[in-house]
Design a protein around this motif. Structure first.
Motif, PDB file in Angstrom:
ATOM      1  N   ILE A  57       0.625  -0.969   0.248  1.00 18.70           N
ATOM      2  CA  ILE A  57       0.286   0.307   0.231  1.00 18.70           C
ATOM      3  C   ILE A  57       0.813   1.456   0.104  1.00 18.70           C
ATOM      4  N   SER A  58       2.339   1.675   0.997  1.00 14.68           N
ATOM      5  CA  SER A  58       2.447   2.380   0.892  1.00 14.68           C
ATOM      6  C   SER A  58       3.588   2.914  -0.450  1.00 14.68           C
ATOM      7  N   VAL A 104       1.292   4.294  -2.735  1.00 14.89           N
ATOM      8  CA  VAL A 104       0.431   5.612  -2.391  1.00 14.89           C
ATOM      9  C   VAL A 104       1.563   6.492  -2.814  1.00 14.89           C
ATOM     10  N   LEU A 109       1.763   7.566  -6.481  1.00 19.44           N
ATOM     11  CA  LEU A 109       0.566   8.596  -6.989  1.00 19.44           C
ATOM     12  C   LEU A 109       0.878   9.555  -6.071  1.00 19.44           C
ATOM     13  N   PHE A 110       1.833   9.702  -5.391  1.00 16.71           N
ATOM     14  CA  PHE A 110       1.677  10.603  -4.886  1.00 16.71           C
ATOM     15  C   PHE A 110       3.418  11.214  -5.635  1.00 16.71           C
ATOM     16  N   THR A 136       0.516  14.099  -7.689  1.00 15.71           N
ATOM     17  CA  THR A 136       0.241  15.424  -6.868  1.00 15.71           C
ATOM     18  C   THR A 136       0.915  16.848  -7.010  1.00 15.71           C
TER      19      THR A 136
END
Lengths: 297, 358
Positions: free
Chosen positions: A152-153, A156, A159-160, A164
């Motif tokens: 998961i990390s 994420v 994606l980050f 972002t």
């Protein structure tokens, strides 16, 4: 496949997950400031100590402990960056490297002074230590959580970095610091953010490491930190996917050496890890997934 | 040292006289130390000497050439074990170290040949390891050489029949004294000083300043880097041998990453490439750490030495990144001060022996 082999594969996956978490942070920091941060593993150690000595001792539930540990890791890494690495931004690369070695020794010895070098045994709540049977292999709830939390990390994080504003700014900075600065990217803030993200992941890895092996001590971060660096180099420094891949490969290889070869070779594990590093650097200097670096006079 | 007093200038013109004079002063100091100081004080001075050998030789390969090797402890270990096995009493060898070949098991050498053998073994190891490893640069080289430490440690740990593995070698003859140690200090300083101020040293520095440019003017960088690495390893091996016969025991953990760190700190404090700077920093750090040890014990604060050292290192890097003396030597500052033309050409300084030898 025998249950024994399966068990070794699972152990390798768990160890590899922890290496991957530390290696990704390592690689992130390196790709932006070209700094090999020896103190990265010690951030994991601080994460482990705050988890078990403070948060768990205070009786907090797991869903509070995990974010709290992430926050501690992020804060510690950002503070180190601000205090010692920022003033040296213009200095030669090797200075930063020596400094990080100094910071690492400093943290370890302050840890020994305040907390003693004796390893302390720590225990996780019974729920996490429950055994499950997985085709004959033994898996604890913690093992499952470690693998899941790592995946998961990493997801994420990807994606980050891709989606972002801050993540895009990070990639721009790692591409070319001065060009990024000219485009109006607040480079200092981006660098602090990279340290914070890497530190948070290291803190999480520290929590996992302590929980998995049942003991923590002020020197626990150094060797895993070093090996995470090896993992990052094998995968290609600067490539996040490479770092994660390198972490899993190294964890798997280490467990296989100990588990599969006759036992008299087991004690050669660390020599094997560094021998592998030297070999990879010679055959593929940019690692498995790294980009070739150009050389300028 | 920049003042042109007549005495100093005359000595500069006659490096041989200067060298002999310094050796005599050094010898007198050692004789005095052997006669009047307590064993503890002599041991501290001995450690300082060993650290000088380590720091100066690392300053030569790292500071001058810009190689960033952390491998010194690996070579110390090789040199130390080689020498210790050679001087070990032959009577005990057969039972304690059954794996030794016949001719080593039955012989018992004195310190000098054993030390030389230690240095040579370390140098050969550096030659073998250097071929692949020196193709790496900067950080990568640092971590690969760190790997050398781990590899040597693991090997010694596992070759029980000739090293006794993790138990280590205890009860070695205490053969190192200040004469041997400072004799080697003089040799180390002499050799590195001569090389630094010869064309070879200039070639090495050009590699440090800009590897591509130096290669393009015909500096054989691969060969020179290997030479600097092997020479550094030789002296590290010698230092390891002296250490083993001063402390009288040796385990696979005698030298490790912390040792590498301490030596690097000495080099950085002294100024990368400054031989005298490295020697002075080695003396200062040895005295600090030995002085702090009783304090550590008294207030039960183990790790204090490392904390002080690490803080010192970080402070120097933040506020004086070039170290105390930069890349120059305090005694020849005039050669490197910008704006002032050097009053003498550098070859006249060759053989000029530093006054801090003893």
């Amino acid at each position: 496949m025998s249950a024994y082999v399966l068990q070794q594969l699972i152990n390798g996956l768990v160890l590899g997950s922890m290496y991957a978490l530390v290696a990704v942070g390592f690689s992130m920091i390196y790709s932006i400031v070209r700094l090999i941060n020896f103190a990265h593993g010690d951030v994991a150690m601080i994460g482990a100590f705050s988890t078990f000595l403070v948060f768990a001792a205070a009786g907090l539930p797991l869903w509070v402990i995990v974010p709290a540990t992430l926050a501690v890791g992020a804060a510690v890494a950002a503070i180190i960056e601000f205090l010692v690495f920022r003033p040296q931004r213009q200095a030669p690369q090797v200075n930063g490297f020596i400094t990080s070695l100094g910071v690492s020794i400093l943290i370890q010895n302050v840890g020994i002074l305040l907390l003693s070098a004796q390893p302390r045994s720590v225990r996780l709540p019974g729920l996490l230590r429950t055994n499950h049977d997985f085709f004959g292999a033994r898996v604890t709830t913690l093992d499952i959580l470690i693998v899941a939390a790592t995946l998961i990390s990493l997801l994420v994080l990807t994606l980050f970095v891709k989606r972002t504003r801050l993540g895009i700014a990070m990639r721009a900075t790692s591409e070319n610091v001065s060009a990024a600065q000219l485009m109006g990217i607040p480079v200092n803030r981006v660098i602090t953010a990279a340290f914070a993200v890497g530190g948070a992941l290291a803190g999480l890895a520290g929590l996992m490491w302590g929980g998995r092996y049942g003991q923590i001590d002020p020197l626990m971060g150094f060797v895993p930190g070093l090996k995470a660096f090896v993992a990052a180099v094998i995968g290609g420094v600067g490539s996040l996917a490479g770092a994660a891949l390198g972490g899993y490969l190294l964890g798997m290889a280490e467990i296989m050496i100990v588990g599969m070869l006759p036992s008299e070779y087991g004690s050669y594990r660390d020599a094997f890890v560094f021998g592998l590093l030297i070999l990879v650097l010679l055959v593929m200097p940019n690692g498995l997934l790294g980009k070739p670096a150009e050389e300028r006079a | 040292m920049t003042g042109g007093t007549g005495m100093m200038d005359r000595l500069r013109h006659n490096p041989a006289a200067l060298g002999i004079g310094l050796l005599l002063i050094g010898a007198a100091l050692i004789a005095g130390a052997e006669a009047w100081l307590t064993p503890f004080e002599r041991t501290v001075i001995g450690f300082a000497g060993i650290n000088i050998i380590l720091a100066v030789s690392l300053s030569f390969s790292n500071g001058l050439t810009g190689l960033f090797s952390l491998g010194h402890p690996a070579f110390m270990m090789l040199g130390g074990y080689t020498a210790a096995i050679l001087t070990f009493p032959a009577m005990r060898k057969s039972t304690m170290l059954p794996g030794l070949p016949e001719f080593i098991a039955t012989s018992e050498l004195s310190l000098l040949p054993a030390t030389l053998a230690g240095g040579v073994v370390a140098a050969v190891a550096a030659l073998i390891a250097g071929f692949p490893v020196l193709r790496l640069r900067g950080h990568y080289l640092a971590v690969a050489t760190l790997g050398l430490i781990v590899i040597v440690q693991v090997l010694i740990n596992n070759m029980d029949s000739i090293t006794r593995g993790a138990i280590g070698l205890a009860g070695l003859p205490r053969l190192s004294n200040l004469w041997w140690i400072y004799g080697w200090v003089a040799v180390t300083l002499f050799v590195t000083w001569q090389l630094k101020h010869a064309s070879l040293g200039r070639a090495l520095m050009s590699i440090r300043e800009n590897e591509l440019a130096s290669a393009s003017i015909g500096v054989r960088r691969a060969r020179l880097k290997l030479f600097a690495f092997v020479l550094g390893a030789f002296f590290a091996g010698v230092a390891g041998a002296l250490w083993a016969h001063l402390v009288t025991n040796l385990t696979p953990n005698s030298f490790g990453i912390v040792t590498a760190f301490m030596i690097v700190v000495m080099v950085v404090l002294g100024g990368s490439g400054s031989l005298i700077g490295a020697a002075l920093a080695a003396i200062a750090l040895s005295v600090i750490s030995e002085a702090a040890r009783p304090i550590e014990r008294a207030i039960d604060a183990y790790g204090l030495v490392q904390i002080v050292t690490a803080t010192l290192l970080i402070a120097v890097l933040l506020f004086r990144p070039q170290g105390l003396f930069g890349s120059g030597e305090p005694v020849t500052r005039r050669m490197t001060t910008p704006g002032k033309p050097p009053s003498k050409t550098s070859h006249e300084h060759r053989g000029g022996f530093p006054n801090e030898t003893s």
